[in-house]
Motif scaffolding. Structure first.
Motif, PDB file in Angstrom:
ATOM      1  N   GLY A 144       1.382  -8.805  -6.387  1.00  0.00           N
ATOM      2  CA  GLY A 144       2.087  -8.410  -5.189  1.00  0.00           C
ATOM      3  C   GLY A 144       0.950  -7.739  -4.133  1.00  0.00           C
ATOM      4  N   HIS A 145       0.063  -7.032  -4.514  1.00  0.00           N
ATOM      5  CA  HIS A 145      -0.713  -6.535  -3.670  1.00  0.00           C
ATOM      6  C   HIS A 145      -1.795  -7.498  -3.260  1.00  0.00           C
ATOM      7  N   ASP A 155       6.995  -6.816  -4.019  1.00  0.00           N
ATOM      8  CA  ASP A 155       6.611  -6.350  -5.369  1.00  0.00           C
ATOM      9  C   ASP A 155       7.713  -6.663  -6.343  1.00  0.00           C
ATOM     10  N   LYS A 176       7.514  -8.548  -9.750  1.00  0.00           N
ATOM     11  CA  LYS A 176       7.983  -7.898 -10.917  1.00  0.00           C
ATOM     12  C   LYS A 176       8.930  -9.010 -11.671  1.00  0.00           C
TER      13      LYS A 176
END
Lengths: 158, 146
Positions: free
Chosen positions: A12-13, A126, A130
């Protein structure tokens, strides 16, 4: 894990960083097969969020062209990228021998570009990652032991 | 030979070579043997452009994917990999997406053109008069491009 170097960023980052051009695209290689799988699933989720299964090819082509030009240094092959998008939408397309590096590059850079097109927030990104991680988790093998109490009683012998 | 005398008379020398090749048992292979004739190669490229534009312009580009799969299956070639992608790229490059094929080497591009042009006479094939029209149009385009 090395005590000197920081751990690699979560996908995500990394997607956020690539979208913002904070990291060079060439750093975006997955470290393991599991990570590669997460990237692939996240790419599929992203593609299906952005397009319908019958979206016009011109619309898909525009998004691909935007990503390819935005990340020109990665030199992604546009047609391979388009085929991977169409595959993620469930279409039968020729993708059998696309190089693993190209696949990973498309999964990361196109996902980042689509996240930008969709104006996804960091939280939404995010959440999507996930979800991909959960979907990538291996399904546990059924144990060999069977619950004896649930078995039906054998028929009585005559 | 599929073509008759009338057909052969309508074409230039390059056109006659192309029509002769299209009349052979394996048209694509016969067309590929024209690679040492610049005139025939030029004409083949124009014939390819005319044929695919008349077939695919205005249609969903996904039709190209289906056509390529059908073509390669007929030629008993793999349908799921790089060859199929390259064939699709070469066809779509001729109908308005030129960037798709710029990485494809000239020789491979020529081979794919031969397969597509050769496919014009796959049974039942297009009517002979239509084939003549296509070749004549390609000849005019080749002449203009010189």
């Amino acid at each position: 894990m090395s005590a000197v170097f920081p751990p690699p960023p979560r996908l995500g980052h990394l997607l956020q960083a690539v979208s913002r051009q904070d990291v060079p695209a060439r750093l975006g290689a997955p470290l393991s097969d599991t990570e590669r799988r997460v990237w692939e699933i996240a790419f599929g989720l992203m593609v299906r969020r952005r397009f319908l299964t019958d979206s016009p090819l011109a619309e898909i082509g525009r998004s691909v062209a935007t990503a390819v030009h935005f990340h020109a240094a990665a030199a992604l092959p546009a047609l391979d990228a388009e085929m991977l998008v169409r595959e993620a939408l469930g279409e039968k397309v020729p993708v059998e021998d696309i190089d693993a590096t190209v696949r990973s590059g498309v999964h990361l850079l196109l996902s980042a570009s689509l996240a930008d097109e969709l104006a996804m927030t960091d939280g939404e990104l995010d959440d999507l990652v996930k979800q991909a991680e959960e979907l990538a988790a291996p399904i546990p093998e059924p144990s060999g032991e069977e619950d004896v109490s649930s078995r039906s009683a054998p028929p009585d012998a005559p | 030979m599929v073509q008759n005398g009338t057909l052969v008379q309508t074409a230039t020398a390059a056109g006659r070579h192309v029509l002769d090749a299209l009349g052979e048992e394996h048209p694509a292979r016969s067309l590929s043997r024209l690679s040492d004739s610049p005139g025939a190669v030029r004409l083949l490229r124009e014939l390819f452009t005319v044929a695919v534009r008349r077939s695919f312009v205005g249609r969903d580009p996904r039709d190209v994917t289906g056509y390529v799969r059908d073509l390669l299956e007929y030629q008993s070639m793999p349908t799921g990999g790089a060859l199929a992608r390259e064939a699709e790229a070469v066809i779509r490059s001729a109908v308005g997406e030129p960037d798709l094929a710029y990485r494809i080497p000239d020789l491979r591009r020529f081979e794919l053109i031969c397969y597509v042009v050769g496919d014009l006479v796959r049974p039942p094939g297009i009517p002979p008069a239509h084939l003549i029209d296509l070749v004549e149009q390609a000849e005019r385009r080749a002449e203009r491009a010189r």
